[in-house]
Enzyme design. Structure first.
Site, PDB file in Angstrom:
ATOM      1  CD  GLU A 374      12.035  53.469  19.106  1.00 32.56           C
ATOM      2  OE1 GLU A 374      13.123  53.642  19.804  1.00 32.56           O
ATOM      3  OE2 GLU A 374      11.387  54.607  18.608  1.00 32.56           O
ATOM      4  N   GLY A 375      14.357  48.265  19.374  1.00 31.27           N
ATOM      5  CA  GLY A 375      15.008  47.218  19.916  1.00 31.27           C
ATOM      6  C   GLY A 375      13.844  46.321  20.200  1.00 31.27           C
ATOM      7  CG  HIS A 377       9.814  40.570  23.608  1.00 32.86           C
ATOM      8  ND1 HIS A 377       9.104  41.155  24.710  1.00 32.86           N
ATOM      9  CD2 HIS A 377      10.114  39.259  24.169  1.00 32.86           C
ATOM     10  CE1 HIS A 377       8.964  40.475  25.674  1.00 32.86           C
ATOM     11  NE2 HIS A 377       9.414  39.335  25.440  1.00 32.86           N
TER      12      HIS A 377
HETATM   13  P1  TGC Z   1      26.877  49.022  24.401  1.00 34.64           P
HETATM   14  O1  TGC Z   1      28.188  48.447  24.485  1.00 34.64           O
HETATM   15  O2  TGC Z   1      25.620  48.386  25.185  1.00 34.64           O
HETATM   16  O3  TGC Z   1      26.762  50.548  24.195  1.00 34.64           O
HETATM   17  C1  TGC Z   1      27.455  51.111  23.340  1.00 34.64           C
HETATM   18  C2  TGC Z   1      27.386  52.713  24.186  1.00 34.64           C
HETATM   19  O4  TGC Z   1      26.342  53.270  24.173  1.00 34.64           O
HETATM   20  C3  TGC Z   1      25.881  53.704  25.502  1.00 34.64           C
HETATM   21  N1  TGC Z   1      24.527  53.144  25.726  1.00 34.64           N
HETATM   22  C4  TGC Z   1      23.441  53.950  25.923  1.00 34.64           C
HETATM   23  N2  TGC Z   1      23.490  55.352  25.960  1.00 34.64           N
HETATM   24  C5  TGC Z   1      22.352  55.813  26.291  1.00 34.64           C
HETATM   25  N3  TGC Z   1      21.025  55.277  26.159  1.00 34.64           N
HETATM   26  C6  TGC Z   1      21.190  53.979  26.050  1.00 34.64           C
HETATM   27  N4  TGC Z   1      20.017  53.091  26.069  1.00 34.64           N
HETATM   28  C7  TGC Z   1      22.245  53.090  25.860  1.00 34.64           C
HETATM   29  N5  TGC Z   1      22.894  51.872  25.525  1.00 34.64           N
HETATM   30  C8  TGC Z   1      23.853  51.890  25.399  1.00 34.64           C
HETATM   31  C9  TGC Z   1      26.767  52.595  26.490  1.00 34.64           C
HETATM   32  O5  TGC Z   1      27.175  53.185  27.539  1.00 34.64           O
HETATM   33  C10 TGC Z   1      28.099  52.676  25.521  1.00 34.64           C
HETATM   34  O6  TGC Z   1      28.702  53.925  25.728  1.00 34.64           O
HETATM   35  P2  TGC Z   1      30.271  53.980  25.768  1.00 34.64           P
HETATM   36  O7  TGC Z   1      30.540  55.558  26.186  1.00 34.64           O
HETATM   37  O8  TGC Z   1      30.700  53.038  26.794  1.00 34.64           O
HETATM   38  O9  TGC Z   1      30.824  53.732  24.597  1.00 34.64           O
HETATM   39  O10 TGC Z   1      26.218  48.396  23.007  1.00 34.64           O
HETATM   40  P3  TGC Z   1      26.427  47.045  22.153  1.00 34.64           P
HETATM   41  O11 TGC Z   1      27.177  47.319  21.085  1.00 34.64           O
HETATM   42  O12 TGC Z   1      26.550  46.110  23.223  1.00 34.64           O
HETATM   43  O13 TGC Z   1      24.755  47.043  21.746  1.00 34.64           O
HETATM   44  C11 TGC Z   1      23.631  47.002  22.715  1.00 34.64           C
HETATM   45  C12 TGC Z   1      22.466  46.852  22.119  1.00 34.64           C
HETATM   46  C13 TGC Z   1      22.319  45.508  21.227  1.00 34.64           C
HETATM   47  C14 TGC Z   1      21.419  46.869  23.027  1.00 34.64           C
HETATM   48  C15 TGC Z   1      21.916  47.943  21.099  1.00 34.64           C
HETATM   49  O14 TGC Z   1      22.849  47.902  19.840  1.00 34.64           O
HETATM   50  C16 TGC Z   1      20.659  48.258  20.560  1.00 34.64           C
HETATM   51  O15 TGC Z   1      19.819  48.604  21.355  1.00 34.64           O
HETATM   52  N6  TGC Z   1      19.972  47.349  19.595  1.00 34.64           N
HETATM   53  C17 TGC Z   1      18.876  47.530  19.062  1.00 34.64           C
HETATM   54  C18 TGC Z   1      18.816  48.415  17.792  1.00 34.64           C
HETATM   55  C19 TGC Z   1      17.461  49.382  17.923  1.00 34.64           C
HETATM   56  O16 TGC Z   1      16.831  49.342  18.859  1.00 34.64           O
HETATM   57  N7  TGC Z   1      17.102  49.963  16.646  1.00 34.64           N
HETATM   58  C20 TGC Z   1      16.228  50.696  16.724  1.00 34.64           C
HETATM   59  C21 TGC Z   1      16.131  51.748  15.323  1.00 34.64           C
HETATM   60  S1  TGC Z   1      15.333  53.071  15.593  1.00 34.64           S
HETATM   61  C22 TGC Z   1      13.725  52.682  15.339  1.00 34.64           C
HETATM   62  O17 TGC Z   1      13.346  51.480  15.374  1.00 34.64           O
HETATM   63  C23 TGC Z   1      12.728  53.536  15.338  1.00 34.64           C
HETATM   64  S2  TGC Z   1      11.080  53.114  15.247  1.00 34.64           S
HETATM   65  C24 TGC Z   1      10.412  54.773  15.121  1.00 34.64           C
HETATM   66  C25 TGC Z   1       8.946  54.684  15.335  1.00 34.64           C
HETATM   67  O18 TGC Z   1       8.363  54.852  16.618  1.00 34.64           O
HETATM   68  O19 TGC Z   1       8.272  54.488  14.043  1.00 34.64           O
HETATM   69  P1  FAD Z   2      16.934  41.265  13.286  1.00 39.71           P
HETATM   70  O1  FAD Z   2      18.022  42.269  13.696  1.00 39.71           O
HETATM   71  O2  FAD Z   2      17.440  40.815  11.974  1.00 39.71           O
HETATM   72  O3  FAD Z   2      16.331  40.536  13.957  1.00 39.71           O
HETATM   73  C1  FAD Z   2      15.414  39.430  13.678  1.00 39.71           C
HETATM   74  C2  FAD Z   2      15.095  38.437  14.667  1.00 39.71           C
HETATM   75  O4  FAD Z   2      16.446  37.946  15.256  1.00 39.71           O
HETATM   76  C3  FAD Z   2      14.489  39.224  15.895  1.00 39.71           C
HETATM   77  O5  FAD Z   2      13.446  38.514  16.409  1.00 39.71           O
HETATM   78  C4  FAD Z   2      15.420  39.491  16.765  1.00 39.71           C
HETATM   79  O6  FAD Z   2      15.233  39.601  18.265  1.00 39.71           O
HETATM   80  C5  FAD Z   2      16.312  38.288  16.771  1.00 39.71           C
HETATM   81  N1  FAD Z   2      17.617  38.532  17.104  1.00 39.71           N
HETATM   82  C6  FAD Z   2      18.485  39.517  16.523  1.00 39.71           C
HETATM   83  N2  FAD Z   2      19.648  39.324  17.052  1.00 39.71           N
HETATM   84  C7  FAD Z   2      19.600  38.518  18.501  1.00 39.71           C
HETATM   85  C8  FAD Z   2      20.372  38.074  19.318  1.00 39.71           C
HETATM   86  N3  FAD Z   2      21.366  38.446  19.692  1.00 39.71           N
HETATM   87  N4  FAD Z   2      19.847  37.132  20.101  1.00 39.71           N
HETATM   88  C9  FAD Z   2      18.664  36.520  20.027  1.00 39.71           C
HETATM   89  N5  FAD Z   2      17.665  37.059  19.279  1.00 39.71           N
HETATM   90  C10 FAD Z   2      18.299  38.025  18.063  1.00 39.71           C
HETATM   91  N6  FAD Z   2      14.695  52.005  12.114  1.00 39.71           N
HETATM   92  C11 FAD Z   2      15.185  53.079  12.142  1.00 39.71           C
HETATM   93  O7  FAD Z   2      16.211  53.252  12.240  1.00 39.71           O
HETATM   94  N7  FAD Z   2      14.486  54.221  11.973  1.00 39.71           N
HETATM   95  C12 FAD Z   2      13.216  54.214  11.940  1.00 39.71           C
HETATM   96  O8  FAD Z   2      12.349  55.284  11.787  1.00 39.71           O
HETATM   97  C13 FAD Z   2      12.675  52.805  12.143  1.00 39.71           C
HETATM   98  N8  FAD Z   2      11.184  52.646  11.737  1.00 39.71           N
HETATM   99  C14 FAD Z   2      10.694  51.502  11.666  1.00 39.71           C
HETATM  100  C15 FAD Z   2       9.250  51.342  11.307  1.00 39.71           C
HETATM  101  C16 FAD Z   2       8.804  49.801  11.024  1.00 39.71           C
HETATM  102  C17 FAD Z   2       7.374  50.068  10.670  1.00 39.71           C
HETATM  103  C18 FAD Z   2       9.605  48.989  11.254  1.00 39.71           C
HETATM  104  C19 FAD Z   2       8.902  47.632  11.066  1.00 39.71           C
HETATM  105  C20 FAD Z   2      11.018  49.197  11.747  1.00 39.71           C
HETATM  106  C21 FAD Z   2      11.433  50.336  11.929  1.00 39.71           C
HETATM  107  N9  FAD Z   2      12.888  50.550  12.046  1.00 39.71           N
HETATM  108  C22 FAD Z   2      13.563  51.772  12.055  1.00 39.71           C
HETATM  109  C23 FAD Z   2      13.613  49.617  12.131  1.00 39.71           C
HETATM  110  C24 FAD Z   2      13.672  48.444  13.492  1.00 39.71           C
HETATM  111  O9  FAD Z   2      14.156  49.290  14.494  1.00 39.71           O
HETATM  112  C25 FAD Z   2      14.289  46.994  13.153  1.00 39.71           C
HETATM  113  O10 FAD Z   2      13.284  46.365  12.525  1.00 39.71           O
HETATM  114  C26 FAD Z   2      14.478  46.611  14.594  1.00 39.71           C
HETATM  115  O11 FAD Z   2      15.556  46.970  15.171  1.00 39.71           O
HETATM  116  C27 FAD Z   2      15.223  44.722  14.391  1.00 39.71           C
HETATM  117  O12 FAD Z   2      15.986  44.827  12.964  1.00 39.71           O
HETATM  118  P2  FAD Z   2      15.607  43.979  12.095  1.00 39.71           P
HETATM  119  O13 FAD Z   2      14.292  43.846  11.414  1.00 39.71           O
HETATM  120  O14 FAD Z   2      16.777  43.760  11.081  1.00 39.71           O
HETATM  121  O15 FAD Z   2      15.803  42.386  12.679  1.00 39.71           O
END
Ligand code: TGC
Ligand code: FAD
Length: 395
Positions: A374-375, A377
């Site tokens: 979920e993003g 740290h």
């Molecule tokens: P950026 O240019 O900042 O934003 C792109 C567009 O998105 C809008 N936006 C948001 N809207 C709503 N809520 C938010 N939190 C938003 N953040 C950004 C923003 O306004 C913009 O809109 P528009 O209309 O201007 O286009 O995007 P960026 O390319 O700079 O990326 C930002 C970054 C790195 C922070 C983003 O890519 C990010 O959050 N990366 C982390 C990826 C992540 O969290 N993955 C999670 C996968 S799912 C998961 O982990 C589920 S775990 C499930 C469980 O609980 O088991």
């Molecule tokens: P990377 O993005 O490869 O990052 C590796 C390291 O590099 C991290 O420490 C990171 O902080 C650091 N890093 C990356 N970019 C930068 C930067 N620009 N500057 C400084 N440091 C940086 N995803 C889904 O879509 N759906 C799910 O349901 C889901 N469930 C999950 C369940 C589990 C158990 C786990 C482990 C993960 C899950 N995820 C899911 C994926 C999770 O969201 C990703 O693991 C997470 O977003 C990080 O991506 P990555 O593992 O590819 O690490």
């Protein structure tokens, strides 16, 4: 606060009657139904699927949504249920987070009436399970670089989706996968990200399980592999396009995590305190040593501050005033706090701290995942840094 361990902070008087009732009911349920079985599930690497229908009955699924059999909880009541679910295990909170915030919320917010009718009532009851596919093998922190794509084909405007999603909570048990993919909208040559509802029985879809996890063992994780999966045009979520689609879902889920990890931290602190009151070394209970008291004070104060932050942001959310970057503050700081509390609590039990029956090591291992998903740290640090300076340090 429903605990026999002292907390020098109470938010009880800040809660209305419904919120207090939701909290105590969630506590009673998780202690009665989850605690007796969770350690065994964790050791076996299994999820207690037999309890999903009861999660539905308790209102844990789609808890904040209106209609479709959902509980319509306010954000504070929802946060309190997250505390109790994660007090049991982060994997249980994860199941409910994914179902509620990452699957039901986008269907409710961005879906058609037909999509809502088809999926939401069954999901609220726990009869249907969903998963959220954003991360890919080569696109984790940077989901904008995803390769999964959907191409329109045929007179009906079907989409044919190919790609691979990785690390997907619940994918092996899901009836429907929300898949985020790049597609070319009619008349455009720039790909945009769109969300698709891909049912389990779609030809070309498979969801292999991920084995070997040493964290989140009571949660099912897998892949979503899409080999030219054909879905009708009506499978697309029409209400959003671009990265803000998945990121807005993440904002909902990260909010719940910011509350949930307080439960893991409380469980660790409470268990460590009880242990140190009972365990005698050098003729005194461990709790009588200054160094132990220092640890308990640091844990207790950190939890109280985390709870106040969650409560404050919860009321902001209730009034529609919580921004995504404030959610980053909540997720980042409370997860780091819980991770530190768990690690310290583990040490306070000495050798017993590594044993499953004392539960702390399980929380500690789970919180490593919560720190990353979920993003990470670091990503939240950069989001907050960008908000404070106006300068982006992501790339
Ligand atoms: P950026 O240019 O900042 O934003 C792109 C567009 O998105 C809008 N936006 C948001 N809207 C709503 N809520 C938010 N939190 C938003 N953040 C950004 C923003 O306004 C913009 O809109 P528009 O209309 O201007 O286009 O995007 P960026 O390319 O700079 O990326 C930002 C970054 C790195 C922070 C983003 O890519 C990010 O959050 N990366 C982390 C990826 C992540 O969290 N993955 C999670 C996968 S799912 C998961 O982990 C589920 S775990 C499930 C469980 O609980 O088991
Ligand atoms: P990377 O993005 O490869 O990052 C590796 C390291 O590099 C991290 O420490 C990171 O902080 C650091 N890093 C990356 N970019 C930068 C930067 N620009 N500057 C400084 N440091 C940086 N995803 C889904 O879509 N759906 C799910 O349901 C889901 N469930 C999950 C369940 C589990 C158990 C786990 C482990 C993960 C899950 N995820 C899911 C994926 C999770 O969201 C990703 O693991 C997470 O977003 C990080 O991506 P990555 O593992 O590819 O690490």
């Amino acid at each position: 606060m429903a605990s026999d361990t002292p907390y020098l902070l109470s938010i009880d008087h800040l809660l209305d009657e419904d919120e207090s009732l939701v909290w105590s009911n969630a506590r009673e349920f998780t202690q009665r139904r989850l605690m007796p079985v969770i350690e065994k599930h964790y050791e076996d690497g299994t999820f207690p699927a037999e309890l999903i229908a009861e999660f539905g009955e308790m209102g844990f699924l789609g808890a904040t949504l209106t209609g479709y059999g959902c509980a319509e909880m306010n954000p504070v009541a929802y946060g309190l249920t997250m505390i109790e679910l994660e007090r049991a295990d982060s994997g249980i909170r994860s199941f409910c987070s994914v179902q509620s915030a990452l699957v039901m919320w986008p269907i409710h917010t961005y879906g058609t009436d037909e999509q809502k009718e088809r999926w939401l009532p069954g999901m609220a009851k726990g009869e249907l399970i969903g998963c959220f596919g954003l991360t890919e093998p080569n696109a984790g922190s940077d989901p904008g670089s995803m390769r999964t794509h959907a191409k329109q084909d045929g007179p009906g405007g079907d989409y044919v989706i190919s790609g691979q999603k990785f690390w997907i909570t619940n994918s092996p048990i899901a009836h429907v996968c929300i898949v985020w993919a790049k597609t070319l909208d009619h008349g455009s040559d720039t790909p945009v990200i769109r969300g698709f509802l891909v049912p389990r029985d779609s030809k070309g879809l498979s969801t292999p399980i991920t084995k070997g996890k040493l964290s989140m063992r009571a949660s099912v994780t897998g892949e979503i592999v899409l080999d030219e999966v054909r879905v009708p045009a009506s499978a697309m979520l029409p209400g959003v396009q671009g990265l803000k689609g998945p990121l807005s879902c993440l904002t909902q889920a990260r909010y719940g995590i910011g509350w949930g990890v307080l439960g893991a931290a409380m469980d660790c602190y409470e268990r460590a305190r009880r242990y140190c009151m009972d365990r005698v070394q050098f003729d005194k209970p461990l709790a009588q040593f200054q160094l132990t008291q220092h640890k308990l004070v640091e844990q207790h104060n950190a939890i109280c501050k985390g709870l106040l932050l969650a409560y404050h942001f919860g009321r902001l959310k209730q009034h529609g005033k919580l921004s995504p970057v404030q959610v980053s503050v909540l997720k980042r700081d409370n997860v780091e706090m819980a991770r530190d509390v768990a690690r310290t609590a583990r040490s306070m039990l000495g050798g017993n701290g590594i044993m499953g029956e004392f539960h702390i090591m399980r929380h500690m291992a789970n919180l490593e995942t919560v720190y990353t998903y979920e993003g990470t740290h670091e990503i939240h640090t950069l989001s907050i840094g960008r908000a404070l300076t106006g300068l982006s340090a992501f790339a």
